[in-house]
Write a protein that holds these residues in place. Structure first.
Motif, short mmCIF file in Angstrom:
data_model
loop_
_atom_site.label_atom_id
_atom_site.label_comp_id
_atom_site.label_asym_id
_atom_site.label_seq_id
_atom_site.Cartn_x
_atom_site.Cartn_y
_atom_site.Cartn_z
N LEU A 24 1.25 -1.15 -0.19
CA LEU A 24 -0.18 0.15 -0.49
C LEU A 24 1.04 1.01 -0.38
N PHE A 25 1.97 1.26 0.87
CA PHE A 25 3.26 2.54 0.80
C PHE A 25 3.36 2.76 -0.54
N GLY A 26 3.56 1.43 -1.15
CA GLY A 26 4.15 1.47 -2.48
C GLY A 26 3.68 1.95 -4.09
N SER A 27 2.11 1.44 -3.50
CA SER A 27 1.23 2.04 -4.64
C SER A 27 1.00 3.42 -4.37
N GLY A 28 1.23 3.95 -3.18
CA GLY A 28 1.23 5.44 -2.95
C GLY A 28 1.96 6.27 -3.04
N MET A 29 3.44 5.31 -3.33
CA MET A 29 3.81 6.43 -4.35
C MET A 29 4.31 6.61 -5.11
N THR A 31 0.94 6.19 -7.09
CA THR A 31 0.27 7.34 -7.68
C THR A 31 0.52 8.75 -7.60
N MET A 32 1.26 8.75 -5.79
CA MET A 32 1.18 10.82 -5.89
C MET A 32 1.85 11.32 -6.30
N PHE A 33 3.31 10.78 -7.14
CA PHE A 33 4.11 11.23 -8.43
C PHE A 33 2.93 11.69 -9.81
N GLY A 34 2.28 10.66 -10.16
CA GLY A 34 1.49 10.84 -10.87
C GLY A 34 -0.02 11.67 -10.79
N THR A 35 -0.01 11.73 -9.73
CA THR A 35 -1.46 12.91 -9.55
C THR A 35 -1.00 13.92 -9.68
N PHE A 36 0.22 14.25 -8.97
CA PHE A 36 0.48 15.35 -8.94
C PHE A 36 0.52 15.73 -10.37
N LEU A 37 1.02 15.03 -11.33
CA LEU A 37 1.25 15.54 -12.97
C LEU A 37 0.37 16.15 -13.03
N THR A 38 -1.01 14.92 -12.63
CA THR A 38 -2.59 15.79 -14.00
C THR A 38 -2.53 16.98 -12.80
N LEU A 39 -2.61 16.71 -11.66
CA LEU A 39 -2.68 18.33 -10.91
C LEU A 39 -2.06 19.74 -11.18
N GLY A 93 -11.24 3.01 -12.61
CA GLY A 93 -11.88 4.12 -12.63
C GLY A 93 -10.81 5.99 -12.75
N LEU A 94 -9.94 5.54 -11.71
CA LEU A 94 -9.29 6.99 -12.14
C LEU A 94 -8.43 6.69 -12.89
N CYS A 95 -7.46 5.14 -13.78
CA CYS A 95 -6.66 5.24 -14.68
C CYS A 95 -7.34 5.63 -15.99
N LEU A 96 -8.78 5.34 -16.20
CA LEU A 96 -9.30 5.99 -17.33
C LEU A 96 -9.74 6.95 -16.88
N GLY A 182 0.03 11.13 -20.20
CA GLY A 182 0.40 9.11 -20.04
C GLY A 182 1.07 9.05 -19.16
N ILE A 183 2.22 9.32 -18.85
CA ILE A 183 2.98 9.24 -17.92
C ILE A 183 2.17 8.35 -16.82
N ASN A 184 0.81 9.21 -16.30
CA ASN A 184 0.27 9.35 -15.19
C ASN A 184 -0.86 7.35 -15.59
N VAL A 185 -1.38 7.52 -16.50
CA VAL A 185 -2.13 6.35 -16.86
C VAL A 185 -0.64 5.17 -16.36
N VAL A 186 0.57 5.48 -16.46
CA VAL A 186 1.30 4.35 -16.15
C VAL A 186 1.72 4.42 -14.71
N THR A 187 1.61 4.97 -13.84
CA THR A 187 1.32 5.86 -12.88
C THR A 187 0.30 4.75 -12.56
N PHE A 188 -0.88 4.99 -12.78
CA PHE A 188 -2.03 4.26 -12.03
C PHE A 188 -1.78 2.59 -12.42
#
Length: 429
Positions: A24-29, A31-39, A93-96, A182-188
């Motif tokens: 869970l910790f690794g997943s959060g790390m 997706t956090m980077f990918g989410t900031f990309l989109t933000l 869903g978030l990935c889509l 696109g990078i965010n899709v990969v992180t998801f």
């Protein structure tokens, strides 16, 4: 010196002892980077498409209502359904949603309405996911490691808040928003691999069906617990009176240092990071309610002192102290929740916490703007900090159960500790 360093160093035991927490910790790390990309990319693309401040601001407006409604409903379904399955489905869903943003960005004429609709949908899915994610996190670590797990989760967030926005801005500016999406899709997708490996946790036998009645019952339970209400009310009071990021652009202009704006925005995250890295001492604290009160008061004092500073670095230093205090408050609040809330209520109360977490800063910036119109930037910043201290002192006086909370003797903490010990014994038997 060695003893001092041992007491200050971050407790990594949840990462060592729990495979599922590591996942869970690794997943959060990731997706956090990918989410900031989109933000970063969404407002940047909106600005490029419209050139309108209003259009950019309306993205947050579009996200607010779905975030609140789905946060509350997400708490109800987290208590009623398989939390791991909810997390996986919402992650898909978030990935889509980010995939849709990628396709839209690649069109000859990207559509503005897509940014609003997908932004609202993404906020809804994220809010549906968060209560299940927080509830599952508690299930995968030992009861005596809950404070350390909260500190590690905070460390992950603060590391991302410091590093990710800068990298995200560079990627979006140099390579375009389509690449960022696109990078965010990969992180998801990478995150989904880790989440899939997390073991499913059995649903509580006392869990209710998801319904409006279940939501009302969750609110009723929270109101019946003054110690829990204290965690919500003190945090909301601290944010409403002392959260003032809306003032930072004006503060930088008044100092004749527009380049300091980024420093002001990062100061809180820097202070929070330092506090989380040196958070080992928190595992020796048992009076967590008093800890929240003291930390929230320090937050208010630090904001008030920042208003008096004549230099950029003086303001930065006190905003960093405020961020550190807010981080300690958050660790202790999370510890009270995780130590005392029965599993069958954990999702719904995580939804209530999400509501308090998101509304406080928004109301705080509105308060800061109104007070600045009356007396100026530093008046708003300084008086807001003092009002925070006063509000926190009032909460401490009005909520003695919260103020006197002790994890060693509190009836809810003792009951939950015994329940988890019985469950662990049954699992190993």
């Amino acid at each position: 010196m060695k003893t001092l360093l041992r007491h200050l160093s971050m407790d990594l035991s949840p990462l060592r002892d729990s495979r599922d927490f590591r996942l869970l910790f690794g997943s959060g790390m990731i997706t956090m980077f990918g989410t900031f990309l989109t933000l970063v990319a969404v407002p940047l693309q909106m600005k490029e498409l419209t050139g309108s401040y209003l259009a950019v601001g309306l993205v947050s407006v579009a996200e607010f209502v779905p975030m609140v409604v789905c946060g509350l409903w997400g708490g109800a379904i987290a208590d009623a359904l398989d939390r791991r399955k909810i997390i996986l489905l919402t992650e898909v869903g978030l990935c889509l949603t980010v995939a849709i943003l990628t396709v839209n960005a690649l069109l000859p004429e990207p559509q503005v309405w897509v940014l609003y609709v997908v932004g609202a949908l993404s906020a809804a899915l994220g809010s549906l996911q968060r209560p299940s994610l927080e509830s599952l996190m508690v299930r995968v670590v030992r009861h005596d490691q809950l404070t350390a797990a909260a500190a590690l989760s905070a460390f992950r967030w603060n590391l991302g808040a410091i590093v990710a926005p800068g990298l995200s801005g560079l990627i979006a500016a140099w390579f375009g928003v389509a690449v960022a999406y696109g990078i965010n899709v990969v992180t998801f997708l990478l995150s989904l691999v880790l989440l899939w490996a997390v073991r499913a946790q059995p649903r509580s036998e006392e869990a209710p069906e998801a319904s409006i009645g279940a939501l009302v019952d969750g609110v009723r339970y929270a109101v019946s617990r003054p110690d829990l209400m204290g965690t919500y009310l003190v945090d909301i009071a601290a944010m409403v009176f002392a959260f003032s990021t809306a003032l930072y652009p004006f503060l930088a202009d008044e100092l004749g240092a527009p380049e300091a704006l980024g420093l002001f925005f990062s100061a809180s995250a820097v202070g929070s990071m330092i506090a989380s890295v040196t958070s080992g001492w928190t595992r020796y604290v048992h009076r967590h309610g008093l800890g929240v009160i003291v930390a929230a008061a320090v937050w208010g004092v630090a904001v008030a002192l920042a208003a008096l500073m004549p230099t950029v670095w003086g303001i930065f230093a006190f905003l960093a102290v405020a961020g550190a205090a807010d981080m300690i408050s958050g660790i202790f609040r999370s510890t009270i929740w995780n130590q005392t809330i029965p599993d069958e209520y954990r999702g719904r109360l995580a939804g209530i916490e999400l509501l308090s977490y998101t509304s406080g800063p928004m109301l705080g910036n509105a308060r800061a703007g109104l007070m600045a119109n009356l007396g100026g930037t530093r008046f708003s910043l300084g008086v807001g900090g003092l009002l925070c201290v006063g509000a926190v002192a009032a909460m401490a006086a009005l909520l003695p159960t919260f103020r006197d909370y002790d994890s060693r003797t509190d009836e809810h903490a003792v009951r939950e500790r015994a329940r988890r010990a019985d469950a662990e014994e049954a699992t190993t038997a």
